[in-house]
Design a protein around this motif. Sequence first.
Motif, short mmCIF file in Angstrom:
data_model
loop_
_atom_site.label_atom_id
_atom_site.label_comp_id
_atom_site.label_asym_id
_atom_site.label_seq_id
_atom_site.Cartn_x
_atom_site.Cartn_y
_atom_site.Cartn_z
N UNK A 264 12.98 -12.71 -21.94
CA UNK A 264 13.49 -13.84 -21.14
C UNK A 264 12.72 -13.96 -19.84
N UNK A 265 12.58 -15.19 -19.38
CA UNK A 265 12.00 -15.44 -18.06
C UNK A 265 13.02 -15.09 -16.99
N UNK A 266 12.52 -14.53 -15.90
CA UNK A 266 13.38 -14.18 -14.77
C UNK A 266 12.82 -14.80 -13.51
N UNK A 267 13.69 -15.02 -12.56
CA UNK A 267 13.28 -15.56 -11.27
C UNK A 267 13.42 -14.48 -10.20
N UNK A 268 12.63 -14.62 -9.18
CA UNK A 268 12.70 -13.68 -8.07
C UNK A 268 14.12 -13.64 -7.52
N UNK A 269 14.63 -12.45 -7.36
CA UNK A 269 15.99 -12.27 -6.86
C UNK A 269 17.04 -12.18 -7.94
N UNK A 270 16.69 -12.51 -9.17
CA UNK A 270 17.65 -12.43 -10.28
C UNK A 270 17.90 -10.97 -10.65
N UNK A 271 19.14 -10.62 -10.94
CA UNK A 271 19.48 -9.25 -11.30
C UNK A 271 18.89 -8.89 -12.65
N UNK A 272 18.15 -7.77 -12.68
CA UNK A 272 17.58 -7.27 -13.92
C UNK A 272 18.54 -6.30 -14.62
N UNK A 273 19.07 -5.36 -13.84
CA UNK A 273 19.98 -4.38 -14.42
C UNK A 273 20.86 -3.78 -13.33
N UNK A 274 21.95 -3.17 -13.78
CA UNK A 274 22.79 -2.41 -12.86
C UNK A 274 22.97 -1.00 -13.39
N UNK A 275 23.27 -0.09 -12.49
CA UNK A 275 23.52 1.30 -12.84
C UNK A 275 24.97 1.60 -12.52
N UNK A 276 25.68 2.19 -13.48
CA UNK A 276 27.07 2.55 -13.28
C UNK A 276 27.27 4.04 -13.55
N UNK A 277 28.44 4.54 -13.18
CA UNK A 277 28.85 5.88 -13.58
C UNK A 277 29.27 5.85 -15.04
N UNK A 278 29.52 7.01 -15.64
CA UNK A 278 30.04 7.01 -17.02
C UNK A 278 31.38 6.30 -17.17
#
Length: 319
Positions: A264-278
């Motif tokens: 997918x195309x992404x734009x500057x500032x767009x969220x790529x991923x997040x990290x969470x706890x288990x």
Amino acid sequence: MTTTLGTASADPGEIDTGRLEVGETRDGSPFGLPVAVINGERSGKTLYIQAASDGDELNGVGVVQRLVPQLDPTALAGTILIVGIVNYHAFQVAQHRNPIDDTKMNRAYPGNETGTSSERIAAATFEAAMRADLVLDLHQGSTSRMIDEVRVRCGKRHRLHSACLELAKVFGCGYILDQKGPEGQLARAAPDEGVPTVDPELGGAVGWDETSIQKGVEGIFNVLTYYDFLEGSVDPSPQTRARGFEQYGASCGGLISFQVELGERVQRGETLFEVTTPFGEPKTTVSADSDGILWRTRRLPQVATGEYVCSVATDIDEH
């Protein structure tokens, strides 16, 4: 004229397979790389193909396995030389690097016939490649998830850049990475000797992926047709070309959740991923620094601090 590669020998209109001996194993037994010669009934160019210079990149082996039975040498002009498995030792143990000298094979070209294990294999396969007019070095994104692409690695100022770019476009995966590669890559070393060379990176998989393998087979038939090995015509379609990468790592440990799909195309500032706890508790989010395409991602969700997560291709155009 009879054409040979190692112990494979084929007269015009014939196919033969054999071994290209490149050394001995630790018990003193000789070992050789599996090779094939497809000698066309009519004269023409020579195409060299190799696979698995990285021992766990198996989609190229799948391409060769499916390609050769479909080739009819009586309908072929010219010759196809194939080394089906380059990194012999790594392939045996399903590893990326040659375990004999802990070397990534695609950093050893043009090789050294009296050097290390990897340098000797590189020298033998480079000699075979230099008999050709065109070279395809089949790769994949190791075990990462990656789109299907073709890489042009000689650099835009190289005298063969346009020829390599044309070869990549003809192969027709849909995406091209046009970025000078590290020293020791076949796709850098062979153009220096006057042979247009690209490395199709056929997705990424644990084992192999049928969709990417089929793209590889179709790409080789595109090349064979366009460069007059086979009768017919190919009109190369526009490819999406990237000329750079931005890589993203994890600033903390946890579990990755991607917010963008591969390709997918992404734009500057767009969220790529997040990290969470288990337990799903948010720890951090990472956004794109530039516009681009999500090109490659890690396969497993767990990460440690600083570990690689994904790559975004940048400087995009249509070619």
